[in-house]
Design a protein around this motif. Structure first.
Motif, PDB file in Angstrom:
ATOM      1  N   ASP A 230      40.577  36.313  44.244  1.00 18.37           N
ATOM      2  CA  ASP A 230      41.899  36.748  43.797  1.00 18.37           C
ATOM      3  C   ASP A 230      42.510  35.835  42.737  1.00 18.37           C
ATOM      4  O   ASP A 230      43.686  35.997  42.376  1.00 18.37           O
TER       5      ASP A 230
ATOM      6  N   ASP B 187      40.910  31.351  50.535  1.00 19.99           N
ATOM      7  CA  ASP B 187      41.597  32.184  51.533  1.00 19.99           C
ATOM      8  C   ASP B 187      42.311  31.355  52.587  1.00 19.99           C
ATOM      9  O   ASP B 187      42.826  31.899  53.565  1.00 19.99           O
TER      10      ASP B 187
ATOM     11  N   ARG C 191      34.622  33.978  40.530  1.00 19.25           N
ATOM     12  CA  ARG C 191      34.981  35.159  41.335  1.00 19.25           C
ATOM     13  C   ARG C 191      34.470  35.031  42.767  1.00 19.25           C
ATOM     14  O   ARG C 191      35.118  35.490  43.709  1.00 19.25           O
TER      15      ARG C 191
ATOM     16  N   GLY D 108      50.406  36.028  46.352  1.00 20.95           N
ATOM     17  CA  GLY D 108      49.904  36.237  44.996  1.00 20.95           C
ATOM     18  C   GLY D 108      50.316  35.133  44.035  1.00 20.95           C
ATOM     19  O   GLY D 108      50.488  35.365  42.837  1.00 20.95           O
TER      20      GLY D 108
END
Length: 962
Positions: A511, A175, A506, A67
């Motif tokens: 994320d 990712d 987005r 994160g």
């Protein structure tokens, strides 16, 4: 911007195990990467220095799982805050800087994104090619940074922007997966869209997003073509192949992280010529732009009086003043490029006649050859840095409205109204930029430490944003949105197009991992301001005088991070960065590290930190930053002060005491020579010296001379001269190279001077370099007292010692009026001897042994920093029959004691191997090598196996002393 970030331990361990490049989470590294060339500062969580694309993918994957945001970074020269942010910084410049392939026939280059623009151009030049966009930061800007920013530069009228030269990109997606972005047919797009991956989702969803927002895309973008703002949905909507490579150019690392780029190269014009108009006002220069554009130039560039006046204060740019006529308030550079020089010069004449006919300007300088252009272009490329140098304390010329562009036909009226906005808010600014494309880089002076000034800054930004819209212009034309302008993008593009851009973000980055807070969903432009983030400086009593606002911290914090110290040539700065390519070993890195230490509650204690000492350790104290850094950040003086406080806590190392006492040691060695030279030639003794004192056994030590300069001068008899001067008998010319001092004195006496020898003590330079400031101040004080009782000019042969009298003595002995009086008498011996030749007091032989020879000259770093090498070159060129060439070979790497220190020996040789050793290896054996510095001559002998002579020795060979 605020972000809740996890504990760093797990992420640091994951990254250290997963990537081959370095991983740094220490406080100093984080602070160094919390800033770029903008007015912003955000502390990252850590920094990764990837070695290859696999490292990048691992880092993005690990950060996403934790994160943690990811901030891609090249040279860190962003002006709008694109390369600062919380989370994990990826520094591509250290390792990912290889040109993988260059295909001259296809006119393409495949590069890692850390490749520097000039590096690519140098590789392409043998094939008559270059990369089209030409930024003023080309000597340190990376191709990846240019792609992230959609950079343009002065040649955009001809070559467009970076987006026009990108063929394909290898990228890491949010990712951690990888993709190749390139133009694809509809069939290929459909094939890729079928894949159940993030890449597949891009090819599936983007066409529909473009269709659904077709009207907003068609009408929402500013009409003017020179755009470096928002996401380029207009490119995806255009007919032709589906091209995500061009789409992500200018996305500022918010959509993908590029690792490799396939870029187009363009033919490099054989010639470029300039007409440089002189104008009585900036408005007059801008008014002349349309006439210039009618002649179809390659570029039209403006520089105002603010920058011109600043250039005159720097040795680096002194050549400009010699070629300008009068005192212009502005210059307009109009260039033409092509292969036919005669055709180009005809264009120059056309511009000159047109301006004269229409009453534009009072003089036009024509610069056709590279030699005629050097001084002009050097200043023009340094406009930003020179303007930054006009700042004082926290009042600086800031980049927040500096990137607007309008159609050039509106530029005069637009600029007049722009100036009215500044006047109404009581702000002054410097003006420079690209008139040919309607882009002026106007940077108002603002104090970010003053809340009222911050409020004024935002009010001006809002007014200028609205003003540029009136003219159909753009708010970001080549410097990007970043933190400075992204806040206004909803208003600029309209709600529908802005929401489409948010959807793009987005889709690419569900994320919010990739450089969040840029282009869309940005914080207010007044968040995260650099100066406001600094705590008050802690109490610190310095031994040296720092005569700038804010004392020592103010001296370090003058650095505005424009990164000129990251260049690889020409010039000297910064040799340790050139050798290591590490941010912390650049002037910028060291300055920022010192700002951190000086911002601690107890700065004196912070100076004892070994991490700080490690960052400062590789500074060679060459002083190049004092002259080549536009902000004149004097790292040599800053390091000396920092070392003194480190010694206060850890004690003075034996080796520092040895080198600090070099005059006493040389005097003792001379008194006991030749016996004193024997032990230091024995391998066993050298190994013992290295083990106990840290003096490398790999480098020869100087030889002591029993017949030193003092002893010779006492027994020397000369006729009484017409005038008296004082010769500084430095520690090296006196005891290890007295033949140089003898040659200088004989020439001076023959020219009619009575020479008094100042031999009472050391100037303090050696002690200063080791941080022994109390000792250095005592030595300086004693020498100044002695020199105050002497007569005439003060000359010497060793630049580092001579120029200490006019520089460091002022910092060590602040308030002592005798220092200024002594400094005012300092002259280079070459100046006096050249004057003597011109006056006929020295007669040069046409048949000297030097006639018909070539002399290559390498100047001492301190000489270049303080006065330049013009006097030495002028003297050498007086020798009949000699071809003299000054080498642009940077720092030799020796730097006094630095090259003798065991742990620094390899770096010293690496610095010398960068340019100096290869340049000398390319010269025939009969080429004569000259160098003013004792350290330079030692390094040349050791590293290049060439004998180097002091220029005075060469003149002595050519003068008839009969």
């Amino acid at each position: 911007m605020t972000a809740v970030l996890p504990e760093t331990g797990d992420l640091r361990r994951t990254l250290s195990a997963a990537v081959e490049g370095e991983v740094a989470f220490d406080d100093y590294t984080r602070h160094l990467f919390s800033r770029d060339a903008s007015m912003y500062s955000i502390m990252p969580l850590g920094v990764v220095f990837p070695r290859h694309a696999g490292d990048v993918a691992e880092a993005v994957r690990a950060a996403g799982q934790a994160g943690v945001p990811v901030v891609p970074r090249g040279a860190g020269t962003s002006l709008a805050g694109q390369t600062v942010g919380p989370g994990l910084v990826l520094d591509f410049s250290r390792h990912m800087n290889k040109i993988v392939d260059l295909d001259p026939r296809a006119r393409t280059a495949l590069v890692e994104v850390g490749v520097v623009q000039d590096q690519l151009n140098q590789a392409a030049a043998p094939y008559g090619l270059m990369f089209g966009p030409d930024t003023s930061t080309s000597n340190r800007a990376t191709i990846g940074g240019m792609i992230g920013n959609n950079s343009a530069g002065s040649g955009s009228l001809t070559f467009g922007m970076t987006i026009d030269h990108v063929r394909a990109l290898d990228v890491v997606l949010a990712d951690g997966s990888t993709a190749r972005l390139e133009p694809v047919s509809e069939q290929e797009r459909a094939r890729r869209a079928a894949e159940p991956t993030l890449e597949g989702a891009l090819y599936r969803e983007l066409p529909g997003l473009v269709r659904d927002n077709a009207e907003a895309i068609a009408t929402g973008f500013p009409p003017f073509w020179r755009r470096a703002c928002g996401y380029r949905l207009d490119r995806l909507a255009a007919p032709g192949e589906f091209d995500l490579a061009k789409f992500v150019v200018g996305a500022e690392g918010t959509l993908v992280v590029a690792t490799h780029a396939l870029v187009d190269l363009v033919p490099k014009p054989r010639h470029t010529v300039y007409a440089v108009g002189h104008f009585a006002s900036t408005a007059g220069a801008i008014a002349a732009t349309e006439d210039a554009l009618s002649c179809e130039p390659a570029q039209v560039e403006l520089m105002d009086k603010t920058i011109l006046d600043l250039s005159r204060q720097k040795i680096e740019y002194a050549g400009l003043g010699d070629i300008l006529k009068g005192d212009p308030a502005a210059l307009l550079f109009v260039s033409f490029s092509g292969d036919d020089r005669d055709e180009l010069t005809t264009k120059l004449d056309e511009v000159s006649r047109l301006w004269q006919r229409n009453g534009h300007g009072y003089h036009t300088l024509l610069a056709v050859t590279p030699a005629e252009q050097t001084a002009l272009l050097k200043v023009r490329k340094s406009s930003l840095g020179l303007l930054m140098a006009a700042g004082e304390g926290t009042r600086r010329p800031l980049a927040f409205v500096e990137d607007t562009a309008v159609d050039p036909k509106h530029l005069a009226e637009y600029t007049d109204r722009f100036r009215g906005v500044l006047d109404r808010h009581g702000l002054t600014a410097g003006f420079y930029g690209h008139c040919s494309v309607g882009c002026l880089h106007i940077r108002p002076f603002v104090d970010l430490a003053d809340p009222d000034q911050v409020t004024t800054m935002r009010a001006v930004a809002v007014e200028i944003k609205d003003l540029v819209a009136e003219y159909g212009g753009v708010n970001s034309s080549e410097h990007g949105d970043g933190l400075a302008r992204s806040e206004f993008n909803r208003e600029i593009f309209g709600p529908e197009l802005y929401e489409a851009m948010r959807s793009v973000k987005r889709l690419f980055d569900p994320d919010g991992v990739l450089n969040p807070g840029k282009i869309v969903d940005a914080p207010p432009m007044t968040d995260n301001l650099r100066d406001a983030a600094l705590p008050p400086a802690g109490p610190l009593r310095t031994r040296l005088s720092f005569e700038v606002v804010g004392g020592m911290r103010g001296a370090a914090d003058r650095c505005m991070n424009i990164g000129l110290c990251r260049k690889s040539g020409p010039g000297v700065m910064c040799p340790s960065y050139i050798a290591t390519r590490q941010e912390e070993h650049s002037t910028r890195g060291r300055a920022n590290a010192l700002v951190k230490a000086l911002s601690e509650a107890d700065p004196k204690a912070a100076f004892g930190d070994e991490r700080l000492h490690e960052i400062l350790d590789l500074c060679l104290m060459c002083k190049a930053c004092k002259s080549e850094c536009p902000m004149s950040v004097d790292m040599s003086t800053l390091k000396a002060e920092a070392l003194s406080h480190h010694h206060d806590q850890h004690g003075v190392p034996l080796r520092s005491r040895v080198f600090g006492a070099i005059r006493s040691l040389n005097r003792l060695g001379s008194a006991t020579a030749p016996l004193s030279n024997l032990p230091t030639r024995l391998p066993l003794v050298r190994r013992l010296l290295e083990r106990t004192v840290g003096i490398t056994a790999a480098r020869p030590l100087p030889r002591f001379e029993r017949g030193n300069l003092i002893r010779w001068h006492k027994g020397h008899r000369a006729a009484e001269g017409r005038e008296t001067l004082t010769f500084l008998a430095d520690s090296f010319t006196t005891y290890t190279e007295p033949h140089i001092g003898r040659a200088a004195i004989e020439l001076l006496e023959h020219a009619g001077w009575t020479v008094e020898l100042a031999s009472t003590g050391c100037c303090g330079r050696s002690s200063l370099s080791k941080g022994l400031l109390d000792q250095a101040k005592a030595q300086a004080g004693a020498l100044v007292a002695a020199l105050s009782d002497t007569e005439g000019p003060i000359v010497g042969c060793e630049p580092s010692c001579l120029f200490t009298l006019r520089d460091e003595h002022r910092a060590m002995l602040a308030g002592d009026e005798r220092v200024d009086a002594v400094a005012a008498r300092v002259k280079q011996v070459e100046e006096l001897l050249a004057e003597a030749v011109a006056a006929g007091r020295l007669r040069l032989r046409a048949d000297s042994p030097l006639a018909g020879k070539k002399v290559v000259f390498h100047g001492h770093c301190h000489q270049k920093a303080e006065v330049g090498t013009a006097a030495t070159m002028a003297m050498l060129r007086l020798i009949p029959g000699v071809e003299v060439v000054e080498l642009d070979t940077g720092c030799c790497g020796m730097a006094g004691s630095f090259g003798f220190e065991a742990e620094h020996y390899e770096l010293s040789m690496t610095v010398g191997s960068d340019r100096l050793f290869p340049a000398l290896a390319a010269e025939p054996e009969d080429t004569i090598v000259a160098a003013t510095g004792v350290s330079c001559r030692q390094q040349i002998f050791h590293g290049a196996s060439r004998q180097a002579w002091h220029p005075i020795e060469l003149l002595r060979e050519a003068v008839d002393l009969s």
